[in-house]
Design a protein around this motif. Sequence first.
Motif, mmCIF file in Angstrom:
data_model
loop_
_atom_site.group_PDB
_atom_site.id
_atom_site.type_symbol
_atom_site.label_atom_id
_atom_site.label_comp_id
_atom_site.label_asym_id
_atom_site.label_seq_id
_atom_site.Cartn_x
_atom_site.Cartn_y
_atom_site.Cartn_z
ATOM 1 N N PHE A 187 0.816 -1.214 0.000
ATOM 2 C CA PHE A 187 0.000 0.000 0.000
ATOM 3 C C PHE A 187 0.851 1.266 0.000
ATOM 4 N N VAL A 188 2.011 1.211 0.646
ATOM 5 C CA VAL A 188 2.857 2.397 0.777
ATOM 6 C C VAL A 188 3.749 2.603 -0.436
ATOM 7 N N LEU A 189 4.163 1.512 -1.076
ATOM 8 C CA LEU A 189 5.129 1.592 -2.164
ATOM 9 C C LEU A 189 4.684 2.510 -3.314
ATOM 10 N N PRO A 190 3.438 2.439 -3.803
ATOM 11 C CA PRO A 190 3.049 3.363 -4.883
ATOM 12 C C PRO A 190 3.170 4.832 -4.488
ATOM 13 N N GLY A 191 2.760 5.161 -3.262
ATOM 14 C CA GLY A 191 2.875 6.548 -2.819
ATOM 15 C C GLY A 191 4.320 6.995 -2.686
ATOM 16 N N VAL A 192 5.185 6.091 -2.192
ATOM 17 C CA VAL A 192 6.604 6.428 -2.055
ATOM 18 C C VAL A 192 7.236 6.657 -3.432
ATOM 19 N N LEU A 193 6.916 5.799 -4.386
ATOM 20 C CA LEU A 193 7.455 5.963 -5.736
ATOM 21 C C LEU A 193 6.984 7.274 -6.359
ATOM 22 N N LEU A 194 5.724 7.614 -6.119
ATOM 23 C CA LEU A 194 5.195 8.867 -6.661
ATOM 24 C C LEU A 194 5.902 10.068 -6.047
#
Length: 306
Positions: free
Chosen positions: A32-39
């Motif tokens: 869940f956190v990985l997409p936001g971190v990449l963005l």
Amino acid sequence: MKGELYTLPFQGVDSLLNFRKRIKDRHMWVLFVLPGVLLLVLVLGFPAITSISYSIQAENKEIASYTFSHYVNLTKDPFFIRTFWNTGIFVFLSVAAHMVLGLAVAMVLNSALPAKPLFRIIALLPWVVPDVVAGIIWKWMYDPIYGALNDVLLKMGLINAPIEWLSNPNLALFSVILVNLWRGFPFVMLILLAGLQAIPQQLYEAAAIDGATKAQSFFHITIPGLKKMIVVALALDIVWEVRRFGLIQAMTHGGPGVLTEVLSTYTYKQYFQFFRFEYASAIAVIMTIVLLAASLPYIWMISQEE
């Protein structure tokens, strides 16, 4: 063979359905956190690293070297120093006025006011107007010949001649701050209104029974109850005002001279008009440090709560 033909697809489906079971719950947060971190890395991290890299590069592209000369030159640049002081005055007066007016309007909207939803919508309208649109509208209103503001003041007998609001060196910056007060106070008002609604009404009733005046209730109940919201409003509003660009650019372009120039408009001119990418990046890094310093009380408060 028939058994194998029918069982293999179901085994594949079972493996897909059991995929979640094979992942431990303590590792699920990564998905869940990985997409936001990449963005964030793409939108914020990469530009930040690029700006820092530009700010320590020499302007002479033929020599691949790194230097802090741009930061040293900023301390010697009279235009930057004046711009830095303009930004401090602009931010300080804007935020202080936002806090006073925002708290006053929030207290009115939190009281037993008839047609309260309508007045809340009216109070939020300045915040809905984009910066550039607000700047253009107020630039017309400030016009010394056709502007509505001078016309109203002349008819009321408060002035004898039209005032050059945006051309007068003594009035230009404060005229922009006045518009920014109208434009930005609803943001602070909304935060403080949420804080006021969270204060139990029983505290005011108990204080009234004990004989406390409205001023005593304000300083001993309202202000302590809003302490956290005030910190949030201050931190966020300072960040907004340091970054304020569209309003000033639409009204004065930083003029007359550099009297209304702030860090955001000065960075824009250095980058897009004078093409001094390294120098503009150094100014942007200074702005980032200022914003980080302004955010420290908010970060500290959040960390204490956790």
